[in-house]
Design an enzyme around this catalytic site. Sequence first.
Site, PDB file in Angstrom:
ATOM      1  NE  ARG A  89      -3.687  -1.912   2.457  1.00 38.11           N
ATOM      2  CZ  ARG A  89      -4.993  -1.936   2.603  1.00 38.11           C
ATOM      3  NH1 ARG A  89      -5.670  -0.836   2.665  1.00 38.11           N
ATOM      4  NH2 ARG A  89      -5.623  -3.062   2.711  1.00 38.11           N
ATOM      5  NE  ARG A 111     -16.736  -3.828   3.896  1.00 34.80           N
ATOM      6  CZ  ARG A 111     -15.464  -3.655   3.563  1.00 34.80           C
ATOM      7  NH1 ARG A 111     -14.869  -4.493   2.725  1.00 34.80           N
ATOM      8  NH2 ARG A 111     -14.779  -2.622   4.028  1.00 34.80           N
TER       9      ARG A 111
HETATM   10  P1  AP5 Z   1      -8.437  -4.093   4.337  1.00 35.21           P
HETATM   11  O1  AP5 Z   1      -9.305  -5.034   5.024  1.00 35.21           O
HETATM   12  O2  AP5 Z   1      -7.497  -4.575   3.289  1.00 35.21           O
HETATM   13  O3  AP5 Z   1      -9.360  -2.925   3.782  1.00 35.21           O
HETATM   14  P2  AP5 Z   1      -9.416  -2.130   2.378  1.00 35.21           P
HETATM   15  O4  AP5 Z   1      -8.234  -2.184   1.503  1.00 35.21           O
HETATM   16  O5  AP5 Z   1      -9.845  -0.771   2.781  1.00 35.21           O
HETATM   17  O6  AP5 Z   1     -10.389  -2.937   1.546  1.00 35.21           O
HETATM   18  P3  AP5 Z   1     -11.812  -3.406   1.948  1.00 35.21           P
HETATM   19  O7  AP5 Z   1     -11.724  -4.703   2.672  1.00 35.21           O
HETATM   20  O8  AP5 Z   1     -12.555  -2.310   2.633  1.00 35.21           O
HETATM   21  O9  AP5 Z   1     -12.492  -3.535   0.522  1.00 35.21           O
HETATM   22  P4  AP5 Z   1     -12.313  -4.606  -0.629  1.00 35.21           P
HETATM   23  O10 AP5 Z   1     -11.593  -3.973  -1.788  1.00 35.21           O
HETATM   24  O11 AP5 Z   1     -11.785  -5.905  -0.128  1.00 35.21           O
HETATM   25  O12 AP5 Z   1     -13.830  -4.727  -1.058  1.00 35.21           O
HETATM   26  P5  AP5 Z   1     -14.907  -5.883  -0.759  1.00 35.21           P
HETATM   27  O13 AP5 Z   1     -14.650  -7.026  -1.661  1.00 35.21           O
HETATM   28  O14 AP5 Z   1     -15.027  -6.135   0.704  1.00 35.21           O
HETATM   29  O15 AP5 Z   1      -7.537  -3.291   5.391  1.00 35.21           O
HETATM   30  C1  AP5 Z   1      -8.113  -2.765   6.569  1.00 35.21           C
HETATM   31  C2  AP5 Z   1      -7.071  -1.980   7.342  1.00 35.21           C
HETATM   32  O16 AP5 Z   1      -5.955  -2.831   7.703  1.00 35.21           O
HETATM   33  C3  AP5 Z   1      -6.422  -0.805   6.611  1.00 35.21           C
HETATM   34  O17 AP5 Z   1      -7.230   0.358   6.635  1.00 35.21           O
HETATM   35  C4  AP5 Z   1      -5.144  -0.648   7.442  1.00 35.21           C
HETATM   36  O18 AP5 Z   1      -5.403  -0.047   8.689  1.00 35.21           O
HETATM   37  C5  AP5 Z   1      -4.732  -2.097   7.680  1.00 35.21           C
HETATM   38  N1  AP5 Z   1      -3.887  -2.622   6.606  1.00 35.21           N
HETATM   39  C6  AP5 Z   1      -4.193  -3.627   5.736  1.00 35.21           C
HETATM   40  N2  AP5 Z   1      -3.182  -3.818   4.873  1.00 35.21           N
HETATM   41  C7  AP5 Z   1      -2.216  -2.922   5.198  1.00 35.21           C
HETATM   42  C8  AP5 Z   1      -0.952  -2.606   4.655  1.00 35.21           C
HETATM   43  N3  AP5 Z   1      -0.457  -3.251   3.584  1.00 35.21           N
HETATM   44  N4  AP5 Z   1      -0.225  -1.624   5.246  1.00 35.21           N
HETATM   45  C9  AP5 Z   1      -0.682  -0.978   6.332  1.00 35.21           C
HETATM   46  N5  AP5 Z   1      -1.893  -1.190   6.885  1.00 35.21           N
HETATM   47  C10 AP5 Z   1      -2.662  -2.172   6.320  1.00 35.21           C
HETATM   48  O19 AP5 Z   1     -16.213  -5.124  -1.271  1.00 35.21           O
HETATM   49  C11 AP5 Z   1     -16.721  -3.979  -0.597  1.00 35.21           C
HETATM   50  C12 AP5 Z   1     -18.260  -3.969  -0.689  1.00 35.21           C
HETATM   51  O20 AP5 Z   1     -18.639  -3.810  -2.060  1.00 35.21           O
HETATM   52  C13 AP5 Z   1     -18.933  -5.282  -0.211  1.00 35.21           C
HETATM   53  O21 AP5 Z   1     -20.135  -4.954   0.410  1.00 35.21           O
HETATM   54  C14 AP5 Z   1     -19.193  -6.065  -1.521  1.00 35.21           C
HETATM   55  O22 AP5 Z   1     -20.318  -6.912  -1.403  1.00 35.21           O
HETATM   56  C15 AP5 Z   1     -19.437  -4.926  -2.513  1.00 35.21           C
HETATM   57  N6  AP5 Z   1     -18.973  -5.263  -3.859  1.00 35.21           N
HETATM   58  C16 AP5 Z   1     -17.852  -5.962  -4.198  1.00 35.21           C
HETATM   59  N7  AP5 Z   1     -17.729  -6.059  -5.540  1.00 35.21           N
HETATM   60  C17 AP5 Z   1     -18.805  -5.377  -6.062  1.00 35.21           C
HETATM   61  C18 AP5 Z   1     -19.239  -5.090  -7.399  1.00 35.21           C
HETATM   62  N8  AP5 Z   1     -18.551  -5.521  -8.465  1.00 35.21           N
HETATM   63  N9  AP5 Z   1     -20.358  -4.366  -7.546  1.00 35.21           N
HETATM   64  C19 AP5 Z   1     -21.063  -3.917  -6.482  1.00 35.21           C
HETATM   65  N10 AP5 Z   1     -20.722  -4.161  -5.192  1.00 35.21           N
HETATM   66  C20 AP5 Z   1     -19.588  -4.869  -4.988  1.00 35.21           C
END
Ligand code: AP5
Length: 212
Positions: free
Chosen positions: A87, A124
């Site tokens: 990231r 979500r």
């Molecule tokens: P993390 O859990 O990785 O959170 P994120 O990157 O913010 O990603 P999300 O899990 O929120 O979203 P996603 O892209 O996986 O989407 P999803 O499939 O769930 O990290 C959390 C925290 O951990 C960070 O903020 C940080 O503090 C720490 N961290 C993690 N990695 C780190 C690193 N490398 N360095 C430092 N800190 C770190 O989908 C989201 C929603 O959209 C769901 O409801 C889903 O049903 C819906 N959805 C999915 N696809 C579609 C579609 N095609 N159309 C419509 N809706 C959809």
Amino acid sequence: MILVLIGAPGAGKGTQADLLVATQGWHKISTGDALRKQIAKRTAVGLEAEGYVKAGRLVPDAVLWGVLQEELQAHAGAKILLDGFPRNIQQAEALQALPALFAVRAVAHLDVPEEDLYERLVGRRVCQGCGASYHVHKRPPQSEHSCDHCGGALLLRSDDQPEKIKVRLAIYEADTKPVLDFYKRCGLYHRIDGRGDTEAVAAQLSAFAASF
Ligand code: AP5
């Protein structure tokens, strides 16, 4: 061998990674999931990471690196799908410096416009039992408050509150977007249009991932 799945918060990384695991036998490593497990178990790493995760800020590299290395070593030799790492540029450089067993073969960027991300995140709901993820409109559970798979309670993630989402999106712009250019320069970058429904995005990604 590693395929990096990169994208903004809410881009669908977790959703798509789970589908690829089910259909192509990849092993998923999600740094977000790994950190949430450490927090739930109240480990030393979890206690250090908790404030950052709840605030939507990046966990310091020194705290996260040990967790990631442990996960990678446990699955050395597997086809690894890396969700949520790197990231920032420092993380990208550290990943490139790992031995050939963990070489990054490609980077799939799930590209979704910012106006769609907010709506996906506030809608979500995550199961407190098995971790299954739903969306109140696009992927609703059969019963509003309980998981279809295990009956666990469905809750909003603490970092999916509107003010935390703003912080996460700003950090993505400032710290993670430069990583896309880093991988373009390395010749590893591949864009996936993440705007369609889940199945349409999965079709693009699985065609790309199948070549590895
Ligand atoms: P993390 O859990 O990785 O959170 P994120 O990157 O913010 O990603 P999300 O899990 O929120 O979203 P996603 O892209 O996986 O989407 P999803 O499939 O769930 O990290 C959390 C925290 O951990 C960070 O903020 C940080 O503090 C720490 N961290 C993690 N990695 C780190 C690193 N490398 N360095 C430092 N800190 C770190 O989908 C989201 C929603 O959209 C769901 O409801 C889903 O049903 C819906 N959805 C999915 N696809 C579609 C579609 N095609 N159309 C419509 N809706 C959809």
